[in-house]
Design a protein around this motif. Structure first.
Motif, PDB file in Angstrom:
ATOM      1  N   GLY A   1    -105.670 -90.138 -65.014  1.00 24.99           N
ATOM      2  CA  GLY A   1    -104.993 -89.038 -64.104  1.00 24.99           C
ATOM      3  C   GLY A   1    -103.675 -89.425 -63.705  1.00 24.99           C
ATOM      4  O   GLY A   1    -102.771 -88.685 -63.611  1.00 24.99           O
TER       5      GLY A   1
ATOM      6  N   ALA B   1    -100.384 -89.080 -65.640  1.00 28.20           N
ATOM      7  CA  ALA B   1    -100.038 -87.858 -65.845  1.00 28.20           C
ATOM      8  C   ALA B   1     -98.871 -87.440 -64.849  1.00 28.20           C
ATOM      9  O   ALA B   1     -98.277 -86.765 -64.767  1.00 28.20           O
ATOM     10  CB  ALA B   1    -100.822 -86.927 -65.909  1.00 28.20           C
TER      11      ALA B   1
ATOM     12  N   ILE C   1     -99.886 -86.007 -55.363  1.00 30.99           N
ATOM     13  CA  ILE C   1    -100.426 -85.292 -56.401  1.00 30.99           C
ATOM     14  C   ILE C   1    -101.336 -84.127 -55.745  1.00 30.99           C
ATOM     15  O   ILE C   1    -101.320 -83.224 -56.017  1.00 30.99           O
ATOM     16  CB  ILE C   1    -101.372 -86.162 -57.220  1.00 30.99           C
TER      17      ILE C   1
ATOM     18  N   SER D   1    -105.087 -83.527 -63.608  1.00 29.41           N
ATOM     19  CA  SER D   1    -103.947 -84.249 -64.968  1.00 29.41           C
ATOM     20  C   SER D   1    -104.214 -83.307 -65.987  1.00 29.41           C
ATOM     21  O   SER D   1    -103.180 -82.912 -66.606  1.00 29.41           O
ATOM     22  CB  SER D   1    -103.986 -85.548 -65.176  1.00 29.41           C
TER      23      SER D   1
ATOM     24  N   GLY E   1     -98.800 -80.940 -63.783  1.00 24.45           N
ATOM     25  CA  GLY E   1     -98.116 -81.788 -63.066  1.00 24.45           C
ATOM     26  C   GLY E   1     -96.856 -82.223 -63.823  1.00 24.45           C
ATOM     27  O   GLY E   1     -96.812 -81.805 -64.980  1.00 24.45           O
TER      28      GLY E   1
ATOM     29  N   ARG F   1     -94.839 -84.289 -65.627  1.00 24.43           N
ATOM     30  CA  ARG F   1     -95.197 -85.776 -66.795  1.00 24.43           C
ATOM     31  C   ARG F   1     -93.850 -86.133 -67.221  1.00 24.43           C
ATOM     32  O   ARG F   1     -93.080 -85.544 -67.542  1.00 24.43           O
ATOM     33  CB  ARG F   1     -95.752 -85.035 -68.049  1.00 24.43           C
TER      34      ARG F   1
END
Length: 356
Positions: free
Chosen positions: A55, A58, A67, A348, A353, A355
């Protein structure tokens, strides 16, 4: 920074927790087949680390807090990570209480607990210096402490009675219904600090085989920390000891060693190593509170935390209170160990998200 600093800290933190509280909890959770609960905890953490890193990669330029905020909103992040803040505070409280007790029992019986707790100043200093300073210090601590600790553990082999290891298998697996087994997961929960640092800052994590071999290298020490007291004292006697590993050190007699007691040798090295994760926990707590709950200087947050831990430890009157506190913290340990890695992994997979 040395690219292996993170792996060194990861190893040292796990090793210290494995040798400190862990053996007594495992021996108190079952009467035979002690490798079984050890392997279950070890494999569980391995799987959770895999999910966690999967996770985190990501969101390579974000830490756990960012996050959660970006993917769920600030208020939901506050709710999801509140148990993590509680876990860090309770961890520091329990560990510092055990530290003071261990030092008093081992070599400072006439000192009041408050004077020994002044060692929290070291934790305060480490937390203020930040994670990079803590990780750099882990390299030095590893070189200073690990040879002493490994020497002490190896020296205890001369007193082993291998018959105490039998029976090797416990078909009843009663430890699954024992609270001490779940509290022992404290020693497997320290991997969570990996999420508090954006993974792009540590290229060593990209080659996950390095972390894998570091983690596998811990398994012999987990087994040794549990079986060494058992092979010397037997299960029933070892389970009654407050600090089994310290008792093991007291059985060692080496005529040519300049120290009269190997116990002092081991205890000092173990305490130095233990301050690494305690400082890291204080830094994580201040960062978490500053980003989510109280946007003030981390100096003030850390000072308040250390004062609160110091005061709380002083007001713990006996072992019964500690046992109640351990029961309470067990819920936060399991939540943080399981829910946080799974939440990061699932977030993720949502594909929302950044990346990079």
């Amino acid at each position: 920074m040395n690219k292996y600093a993170l792996l060194t800290a990861f190893f040292l933190i796990h090793f210290d927790l494995a040798a400190f509280i862990y053996p007594g909890k495992i021996m108190g959770s079952t009467t035979s087949g002690f490798w079984e609960p050890t392997m279950i905890g070890f494999i569980l953490e391995g799987l959770l680390i895999w999910l966690y890193l999967k996770g985190l990669f990501a969101f390579t330029k974000e830490d756990l807090i960012d996050i959660m905020k970006d993917m769920t909103g600030k208020w939901m992040a506050r709710i999801l990570l509140l148990p993590f803040a509680l876990y860090l505070f309770l961890y520091m409280t329990i560990v510092m209480w055990h530290h003071s007790e261990m030092v008093i029992i081992t070599f400072l019986p006439r000192f009041p607990a408050w004077s020994i707790l002044l060692l929290l100043v070291i934790v305060f200093y480490g937390a203020l210096k930040g994670v990079h300073a803590i990780l750099r210090a882990s390299m030095l601590l590893f070189m200073l402490c690990m040879p002493l600790i490994v020497f002490s553990l190896v020296a205890s082999v001369q007193n082993w009675d291998y018959r105490y290891a039998l029976p090797l298998i416990n078909k009843k697996i009663e430890f699954l219904s024992n609270g001490k087994f779940y509290f022992s997961m404290l020693s497997f929960s320290s991997f969570l600090f990996l999420g508090m640092i954006p993974v792009h800052k540590f290229p060593a994590l990209k080659k996950r085989r390095y972390l894998l071999w570091t983690y596998i290298g811990l398994l012999p020490f987990y087994l040794l920390s549990v079986y060494s007291p058992i092979l010397i004292f037997g299960q029933k006697s070892a389970a009654m000891l407050k600090y089994p590993t310290i008792a093991v050190m007291d059985t060692i007699e080496i005529s040519w060693l300049i120290f009269d007691r190997v116990t002092l040798f081991y205890t000092v090295a173990a305490l130095i190593g233990s301050f690494l994760y305690t400082s890291l926990a204080a830094w994580m707590f201040s960062k978490l509170v500053q980003k989510l709950y109280l946007p003030i200087s981390n100096h003030w947050i850390t000072a308040f935390l250390i004062t609160a831990v110091f005061t709380t430890v002083l007001f713990i009157p006996n072992w019964d209170w500690v046992k109640q506190l351990e029961t309470f913290i067990t819920a936060t340990i399991l939540y943080c160990m399981i829910v946080i890695p799974m939440a990061v992994f699932l977030l993720s997979k949502l594909g929302k998200g950044k990346r990079v």
